[in-house]
Design an enzyme around this catalytic site. Structure first.
Site, PDB file in Angstrom:
ATOM      1  CB  SER A  48     -15.811  -2.519   3.574  1.00 25.87           C
ATOM      2  OG  SER A  48     -15.055  -3.141   4.564  1.00 25.87           O
TER       3      SER A  48
ATOM      4  CG  HIS B 201     -11.943  -6.064   2.436  1.00 30.14           C
ATOM      5  ND1 HIS B 201     -13.237  -6.516   2.564  1.00 30.14           N
ATOM      6  CD2 HIS B 201     -11.925  -4.812   2.956  1.00 30.14           C
ATOM      7  CE1 HIS B 201     -13.959  -5.576   3.158  1.00 30.14           C
ATOM      8  NE2 HIS B 201     -13.188  -4.532   3.401  1.00 30.14           N
TER       9      HIS B 201
HETATM   10  C1  GCU Z   1     -12.130  -2.938   9.040  1.00 31.77           C
HETATM   11  C2  GCU Z   1     -13.305  -3.341   9.889  1.00 31.77           C
HETATM   12  C3  GCU Z   1     -14.409  -3.988   9.068  1.00 31.77           C
HETATM   13  C4  GCU Z   1     -14.765  -3.101   7.891  1.00 31.77           C
HETATM   14  C5  GCU Z   1     -13.501  -2.766   7.128  1.00 31.77           C
HETATM   15  C6  GCU Z   1     -13.689  -1.771   5.993  1.00 31.77           C
HETATM   16  O1  GCU Z   1     -11.475  -4.081   8.560  1.00 31.77           O
HETATM   17  O2  GCU Z   1     -12.828  -4.175  10.900  1.00 31.77           O
HETATM   18  O3  GCU Z   1     -15.569  -4.180   9.864  1.00 31.77           O
HETATM   19  O4  GCU Z   1     -15.717  -3.731   7.090  1.00 31.77           O
HETATM   20  O5  GCU Z   1     -12.567  -2.163   7.978  1.00 31.77           O
HETATM   21  O6  GCU Z   1     -14.583  -0.934   6.061  1.00 31.77           O
HETATM   22  O7  GCU Z   1     -12.872  -1.807   5.061  1.00 31.77           O
END
Ligand code: GCU
Length: 351
Positions: free
Chosen positions: A190, A332
């Site tokens: 992420s 995610h």
């Molecule tokens: C949020 C953000 C993303 C990122 C994510 C994370 O959703 O909008 O860009 O990748 O956090 O780090 O879990």
């Protein structure tokens, strides 16, 4: 224009191994904890590296290196991990016992060790805490001019600082005799995947690179405009990118670069890009397309890239070239399935 410039001046870093346990994880691993001081002043910014290596191995071993979100104690329930100071809602707080192992699923330490790899990890908040105004408490402060309180337009943001911190972890790993520092596998999930890719683009010591759902600002494409928007990135996380990047809010087509070019900067080193089908923010088809486009640069450099422009079915990794990709089912996250693929890819590529 995106992450901002990383300062070239290297501060006077030094390391101190603060503890070593030869019998960690029921005897399977050696656990080392190392403080990396970013300046001569030991009260200044510093980070704490947690390193597990297989206790059975006499030879130096390849190492997975990755930043963690919430503190080293979250990666395994191991009671020997020092309870760190972490940042909660902009405040520095001592981590609680109950946080031990809370991200163990995402790290799979025992599995990594049993396959003959070491793992090194650092809490990202040690390098710089993740909030607007966090610069005050992190490494970027060390590089400000006297009297300077704000970043200049092209100066690095938090993602740049995290990326830099990974290179400082590599500086330490080069001194650790249990580690084969020619075989560092950089992994990030992420936002930390965004920092990972940017770090690997700048530092060729990272031999294999894994982007786990790094999304927009990472492997994904601004121009696809089907996942997270630049507007969202710049409003929810105004500190991540440089000031210049804010002019691209609402104008993904005007960003002078994109995720495919970021990936291409890693060529010809082995690269794995992974998505999850419910992670719409990261935009899996764009992460795939970006890997297809970056493959052209791998091919130019004599490597096999992805080898296809067809997105694979769920849970069916493509791992026949130097660029690998999978989209797994689910949300995610980093899962045991993801790690199985990364371990297999690292083994293949480091033969
Ligand atoms: C949020 C953000 C993303 C990122 C994510 C994370 O959703 O909008 O860009 O990748 O956090 O780090 O879990």
């Amino acid at each position: 224009q995106v992450y901002g410039e990383t300062p070239s001046a290297k501060p006077e870093i030094h390391f101190r191994v603060t503890s070593t346990d030869e019998h960690a994880l029921n005897g399977a691993a050696v656990r080392k904890q190392v403080t990396v001081f970013f300046s001569k002043d030991e009260t200044g910014p510093r980070m704490h590296l947690l390193v597990y290596s297989p206790s059975k191995s006499r030879a130096r071993v390849p190492v997975f290196l990755g930043l963690n979100f919430s503190g080293n104690e979250t990666v395994n329930a191991d009671p020997g991990i020092d309870l760190p100071e972490i940042w909660i809602k902009g405040q520095k707080t001592k981590a609680e016992e109950k946080a031990r192992g809370s991200s163990a699923q995402q790290w799979q330490v025992e599995k990594i060790i049993s396959r003959g790899f070491a793992l090194a990890t650092v809490y990202c908040g040690d390098i710089e805490p993740d909030f607007a105004g966090g610069m005050e408490f992190g490494v970027r402060k060390l590089f400000l001019q006297p009297g300077q309180t704000k970043s200049a337009d092209g100066q690095w943001g938090t993602l740049g600082a995290w990326a830099w911190g990974l290179s400082r972890a590599a500086d330490y790993l080069e001194t650790d005799r249990s580690i084969d520092s020619k075989k560092i596998i950089l992994i990030g999930h992420s936002r930390l995947g965004k920092a990972t890719l940017w770090s690997a683009a700048q530092d060729a010591r990272f031999r294999v690179v894994i982007s786990n759902e790094s999304g927009v600002g990472g492997a994904s494409l601004y121009r696809a405009a089907t996942g997270e928007t630049i507007e969202h990135l710049n409003t929810a996380f105004p500190h991540w990118f440089c000031v210049n990047f804010h002019q691209y809010t609402g104008h993904p087509d005007r960003v002078p670069v994109d995720g495919n070019l970021l990936l291409a900067l890693i060529a010809p080193r082995p690269l794995y890009v992974a998505s999850a089908d419910q992670d719409h923010t990261s935009d899996p088809p764009a992460e795939f397309l970006s890997s297809v486009e970056a493959s052209k640069v791998y091919e130019l450099l004599g490597k096999r890239g992805l080898g296809t422009d067809k997105m694979p079915p769920l849970n069916q990794p493509i791992m026949t070239g130097t660029v690998a990709y999978h989209v797994r089912d689910g949300k995610h996250d980093v899962t045991a399935f993801d790690w199985d693929q990364y371990l297999a890819f690292a083994k293949l590529q480091l033969r």
